[in-house]
Scaffold this motif. Structure first.
Motif, mmCIF file in Angstrom:
data_model
loop_
_atom_site.group_PDB
_atom_site.id
_atom_site.type_symbol
_atom_site.label_atom_id
_atom_site.label_comp_id
_atom_site.label_asym_id
_atom_site.label_seq_id
_atom_site.Cartn_x
_atom_site.Cartn_y
_atom_site.Cartn_z
ATOM 1 N N GLY A 1 -15.838 1.551 -7.882
ATOM 2 C CA GLY A 1 -15.925 2.489 -6.777
ATOM 3 C C GLY A 1 -14.730 2.513 -5.851
ATOM 4 N N GLN A 2 -13.714 1.704 -6.124
ATOM 5 C CA GLN A 2 -12.525 1.669 -5.277
ATOM 6 C C GLN A 2 -11.299 2.047 -6.089
ATOM 7 N N SER A 3 -10.391 2.756 -5.441
ATOM 8 C CA SER A 3 -9.137 3.114 -6.091
ATOM 9 C C SER A 3 -8.105 2.038 -5.825
ATOM 10 N N GLN A 4 -7.274 1.805 -6.823
ATOM 11 C CA GLN A 4 -6.145 0.896 -6.661
ATOM 12 C C GLN A 4 -5.040 1.352 -7.593
ATOM 13 N N GLY A 5 -3.821 1.050 -7.225
ATOM 14 C CA GLY A 5 -2.685 1.394 -8.054
ATOM 15 C C GLY A 5 -2.195 0.164 -8.798
ATOM 16 N N LEU A 6 -1.681 0.373 -9.993
ATOM 17 C CA LEU A 6 -1.125 -0.705 -10.808
ATOM 18 C C LEU A 6 0.312 -0.347 -11.150
ATOM 19 N N GLY B 1 -3.496 10.940 2.093
ATOM 20 C CA GLY B 1 -4.216 10.549 3.300
ATOM 21 C C GLY B 1 -5.075 9.309 3.165
ATOM 22 N N THR B 2 -5.118 8.720 1.992
ATOM 23 C CA THR B 2 -5.898 7.504 1.762
ATOM 24 C C THR B 2 -4.957 6.340 1.500
ATOM 25 N N VAL B 3 -5.270 5.200 2.072
ATOM 26 C CA VAL B 3 -4.472 4.001 1.840
ATOM 27 C C VAL B 3 -4.865 3.426 0.480
ATOM 28 N N LEU B 4 -3.883 3.323 -0.408
ATOM 29 C CA LEU B 4 -4.119 2.842 -1.771
ATOM 30 C C LEU B 4 -3.437 1.497 -1.953
ATOM 31 N N PRO B 5 -4.201 0.415 -2.180
ATOM 32 C CA PRO B 5 -3.566 -0.869 -2.475
ATOM 33 C C PRO B 5 -2.881 -0.786 -3.842
ATOM 34 N N VAL B 6 -1.693 -1.371 -3.932
ATOM 35 C CA VAL B 6 -0.922 -1.330 -5.171
ATOM 36 C C VAL B 6 -0.711 -2.756 -5.658
ATOM 37 N N ILE B 7 -1.153 -2.998 -6.894
ATOM 38 C CA ILE B 7 -1.091 -4.312 -7.510
ATOM 39 C C ILE B 7 0.116 -4.369 -8.443
ATOM 40 N N ASP B 8 0.904 -5.414 -8.312
ATOM 41 C CA ASP B 8 1.991 -5.659 -9.259
ATOM 42 C C ASP B 8 1.344 -6.308 -10.477
ATOM 43 N N ALA C 1 -10.453 -8.624 -2.275
ATOM 44 C CA ALA C 1 -11.127 -8.086 -1.093
ATOM 45 C C ALA C 1 -10.135 -7.873 0.055
ATOM 46 N N PHE C 2 -9.093 -8.724 0.133
ATOM 47 C CA PHE C 2 -8.102 -8.587 1.172
ATOM 48 C C PHE C 2 -7.228 -7.370 0.956
ATOM 49 N N ALA C 3 -7.107 -6.921 -0.287
ATOM 50 C CA ALA C 3 -6.218 -5.812 -0.591
ATOM 51 C C ALA C 3 -6.900 -4.464 -0.412
ATOM 52 N N ALA C 4 -8.206 -4.447 -0.414
ATOM 53 C CA ALA C 4 -8.921 -3.167 -0.348
ATOM 54 C C ALA C 4 -9.028 -2.639 1.055
ATOM 55 N N VAL D 1 0.844 -1.193 0.000
ATOM 56 C CA VAL D 1 0.000 0.000 0.000
ATOM 57 C C VAL D 1 0.882 1.246 0.000
ATOM 58 N N VAL D 2 0.315 2.346 -0.496
ATOM 59 C CA VAL D 2 0.960 3.656 -0.414
ATOM 60 C C VAL D 2 -0.061 4.650 0.118
#
Length: 146
Positions: A81-86, A49-56, A143-146, A44-45
């Motif tokens: 509806g959810q943010s994630q990083g790639l 102020g928001t925790v963003l899960p980052v996917i490899d 779901a575990f990453a969000a 995560v990063v």
């Protein structure tokens, strides 16, 4: 119908995503690893102020995990509806696509990438794989990453 895609590279291959799903392109920042998450979740990063899960993305597609450097980038996407990083190797360009030119993904073989493809398109004599963000995020593991 006309769409705009953002193209990027992973492991020497060119991919694309619908630009409407991309919220921003971030320079690489180290991630904080999390315990008990799927192997493709790099960590995560803090995104303002928001925790963003980052996917490899390379690992998610079944390839070798990315050894990220300052040359890598993080595409911040909005999925269901959810943010994630790639994590991607590099971001290339924004291209226009007539959806009628999008070819279906091949069904032959057991390539781990095919289930995540919306289709293929030739752009400037290169074959570009258009990813389906919903398919990438459909796994119950996410779901575990969000």
């Amino acid at each position: 119908m006309y769409r705009e895609l953002i193209t990027f590279e992973i492991a020497g291959q060119i991919f694309a995503l619908d630009i409407m799903a991309i919220r921003e392109i971030r320079a690489w920042t180290p991630v904080t690893p999390m315990p008990r998450v799927p192997h493709f979740v790099a960590g995560v990063v803090n995104l303002r102020g928001t925790v963003l899960p980052v996917i490899d993305l390379a690992a998610r597609l079944g390839w070798q995990p990315t050894e990220a450097t300052p040359r890598h980038a993080i595409l911040v996407c909005q999925v269901n509806g959810q943010s994630q990083g790639l994590i991607v190797d590099s971001v290339s360009d924004i291209v226009g696509l007539n959806t009628e030119t999008l070819q279906p993904a091949p069904t032959a073989g057991h390539d781990e990438v095919v289930p995540f493809l919306e289709g293929l398109v030739a752009i400037e004599e290169q074959m570009v794989m258009v990813l389906d963000l919903n398919a990438l995020s459909a796994s119950g593991d996410m779901a575990f990453a969000a």
